[in-house]
Design an enzyme around this catalytic site. Structure first.
Site, PDB file in Angstrom:
ATOM      1  N   SER A 190      52.188 -53.445  48.919  1.00  0.00           N
ATOM      2  CA  SER A 190      53.538 -54.015  48.917  1.00  0.00           C
ATOM      3  C   SER A 190      54.120 -53.831  47.515  1.00  0.00           C
ATOM      4  CB  SER A 190      53.495 -55.487  49.307  1.00  0.00           C
ATOM      5  OG  SER A 190      52.619 -56.177  48.448  1.00  0.00           O
ATOM      6  N   LEU A 191      55.441 -53.966  47.406  1.00  0.00           N
ATOM      7  CA  LEU A 191      56.115 -53.740  46.127  1.00  0.00           C
ATOM      8  C   LEU A 191      56.275 -55.040  45.360  1.00  0.00           C
ATOM      9  CD1 LEU A 191      58.990 -51.452  47.471  1.00  0.00           C
ATOM     10  CD2 LEU A 191      56.954 -50.713  46.243  1.00  0.00           C
ATOM     11  N   GLU A 225      65.916 -45.488  45.320  1.00  0.00           N
ATOM     12  CA  GLU A 225      66.075 -45.367  46.771  1.00  0.00           C
ATOM     13  C   GLU A 225      66.314 -46.752  47.338  1.00  0.00           C
ATOM     14  OE1 GLU A 225      62.759 -42.876  48.471  1.00  0.00           O
ATOM     15  OE2 GLU A 225      62.172 -42.857  46.373  1.00  0.00           O
ATOM     16  N   LYS A 274      65.647 -49.753  49.838  1.00  0.00           N
ATOM     17  CA  LYS A 274      64.458 -50.226  50.560  1.00  0.00           C
ATOM     18  C   LYS A 274      64.915 -50.633  51.964  1.00  0.00           C
ATOM     19  CE  LYS A 274      60.628 -53.456  50.182  1.00  0.00           C
ATOM     20  NZ  LYS A 274      60.903 -54.280  51.375  1.00  0.00           N
ATOM     21  N   ARG A 298      51.419 -50.355  58.796  1.00  0.00           N
ATOM     22  CA  ARG A 298      50.813 -50.794  57.541  1.00  0.00           C
ATOM     23  C   ARG A 298      49.730 -51.844  57.763  1.00  0.00           C
ATOM     24  NH1 ARG A 298      54.152 -54.020  53.213  1.00  0.00           N
ATOM     25  NH2 ARG A 298      52.398 -55.230  52.570  1.00  0.00           N
ATOM     26  N   GLU A 315      59.766 -45.511  57.119  1.00  0.00           N
ATOM     27  CA  GLU A 315      60.139 -46.805  57.682  1.00  0.00           C
ATOM     28  C   GLU A 315      60.736 -46.583  59.065  1.00  0.00           C
ATOM     29  OE1 GLU A 315      60.274 -50.956  56.250  1.00  0.00           O
ATOM     30  OE2 GLU A 315      59.378 -49.133  55.467  1.00  0.00           O
TER      31      GLU A 315
END
Length: 206
Positions: A4-5, A35, A37, A58, A95
């Protein structure tokens, strides 16, 4: 792993991050790729000899659900890739999402037959991609934006990876931008603050 970010919510914290980058690189030049999200379901797509062999969610970041059959119903995901010097094996990350217009139509249909409406497009996309009936999955018209190329591909920068994905006819959102410095990054964020509402899907950051 599909990690995860880290999050930040202020320009000051971004500028602090930039200062740490500059210090860590000790004077070496650097740029940023910005970019949007996208708010959907993270997907790992594996290709072998140019053929899509596996689509995996994921999950917990290490192990996800194999949803290959359902992923193959998404029209914007190529089942085969052709091109010169194609790597024997590579992974593409993206995504999967339910376009806003499709989500609204689905909810209208549910309302018409007296069923409860779905709460949001992201959760609906997540539930759809795990359905047992791939015919129903196809009917729901999921879409996918890809944003990362992994593996022994000969690609040295993230930007090169994006260009390669475009060349291979993947669906890459044209909203990315290479920025020379943190000021350009902040301008990018400001630009998309309102403009993102014109996109066919929800976003939850940059």
């Amino acid at each position: 792993p599909m990690l995860s970010l880290g999050n930040t919510y202020s320009s000051e914290e971004l500028e602090d991050f930039d200062a740490r980058v500059a210090k860590g690189l000790d004077g070496d030049p650097y740029e940023y790729m910005c970019e949007l999200k996208f708010d959907g379901v993270s997907m790992s797509l594996t290709y072998e000899n140019g053929v899509l062999v596996r689509g995996v969610t994921r999950g917990d970041g290490v192990r996800g659900d194999d949803v290959t059959t359902n992923v193959k119903t998404i029209r914007s995901i190529p089942l085969t890739i052709s091109g010169k010097n194609l790597p024997a094996s590579f992974e593409v990350r993206g995504e999967v999402f339910l376009p806003r217009a499709v989500f609204e139509k689905l909810n209208k249909e549910r309302e018409d037959i007296g069923e409860e409406k779905y709460a949001n497009a992201r959760n609906t996309a997540s539930g759809t991609v795990k359905m047992q009936d791939s015919g129903e999955v196809a009917r729901r018209k999921l879409d996918c934006y890809v944003y990362n190329l992994l593996g022994e591909t000969g690609v040295e920068t993230h930007e090169e990876g994006i260009k390669k994905l475009e060349q291979w006819k993947f669906n890459v959102s044209p909203t990315y931008k290479k920025c020379k410095n943190i000021k350009e990054v902040l301008k990018y964020i400001e630009h998309w603050e309102k403009k993102r509402l014109e996109l066919p899907l929800e976003t939850d950051g940059v």
